[in-house]
Design a protein around this motif. Structure first.
Motif, mmCIF file in Angstrom:
data_model
loop_
_atom_site.group_PDB
_atom_site.id
_atom_site.type_symbol
_atom_site.label_atom_id
_atom_site.label_comp_id
_atom_site.label_asym_id
_atom_site.label_seq_id
_atom_site.Cartn_x
_atom_site.Cartn_y
_atom_site.Cartn_z
ATOM 1 N N GLU A 1 -38.103 -12.074 14.592
ATOM 2 C CA GLU A 1 -39.605 -13.349 13.957
ATOM 3 C C GLU A 1 -40.829 -12.418 13.383
ATOM 4 O O GLU A 1 -41.096 -13.639 11.698
ATOM 5 N N TRP B 1 -44.664 -10.655 17.927
ATOM 6 C CA TRP B 1 -42.959 -11.416 17.673
ATOM 7 C C TRP B 1 -42.630 -10.176 18.067
ATOM 8 O O TRP B 1 -42.541 -9.366 17.798
ATOM 9 N N GLY C 1 -39.939 -18.572 15.373
ATOM 10 C CA GLY C 1 -38.998 -18.353 16.190
ATOM 11 C C GLY C 1 -38.355 -19.231 16.741
ATOM 12 O O GLY C 1 -37.766 -18.470 17.291
#
Length: 174
Positions: free
Chosen positions: A44, A40, A103
């Motif tokens: 995110e 991530w 995302g």
């Protein structure tokens, strides 16, 4: 708001504000940096925190004044396992796909969503009456139904875990 709830909420609020200030100092490249294809970015991580807190507000809204969660389904051992895993930074999969970041949301939009959540939360917490403080108000996907104190403990440990996650991302993005 009950004093113990107020203390937990105030602690979370200070951490939230510190994170927002920290994000303001980061470049877009650092905010979107990923250490690998399955890792991530900071944005995110923030999206995941927003998703989790949206779930909290939704469940608190649904459960006040009467909980719809079964207190007999409480699994304190599982809750403590979740806390220990997060405190020790043991990497695990998100317990439910609905908590996965997509995302595709800009940080500014996430900030707006998070601010909206943070505006609703105090009133929901203030609505918890002393005689209901031990009733379950939040269903963790693995830990089960939690009362408000366990819920706020979870969210604080969850937040701290992801702040350390952000620190690791920043260290890798130099």
């Amino acid at each position: 708001m009950l004093s113990n709830i107020q203390e937990q909420y105030d602690s979370l609020t200070l951490k939230f504000e510190a994170l927002l200030q920290r994000l303001d100092s980061l470049s877009g490249a650092r905010l979107s940096f990923k250490a690998g294809p399955d890792k991530w970015s900071i944005v995110e991580v923030v999206e995941h925190l927003v998703i989790a807190e949206k779930s909290l507000v939704k469940q608190l809204s649904a459960n006040i004044p009467d909980s719809t969660l079964d207190p007999d389904a409480k699994t304190p051992d599982k809750h403590q396992t979740v806390i220990k895993v997060m405190e020790r930074d043991i990497e695990v999969d998100v317990p439910h796909e609905s908590l996965e970041p997509r995302g595709n949301i800009a940080l500014e939009d996430l900030r707006k969503q998070w601010n909206d959540i943070r505006k609703k939360l105090p009133d929901l917490l203030a609505a918890i009456k002393p005689e209901k403080k031990d009733d379950p108000v939040f269903q963790h996907p693995y830990g089960g139904p939690l009362n408000i104190f366990d819920t706020l403990q979870f969210f604080e440990v969850h937040f701290d875990n992801h702040m350390r996650h952000i620190d690791r991302i920043l260290a890798q993005s130099k």
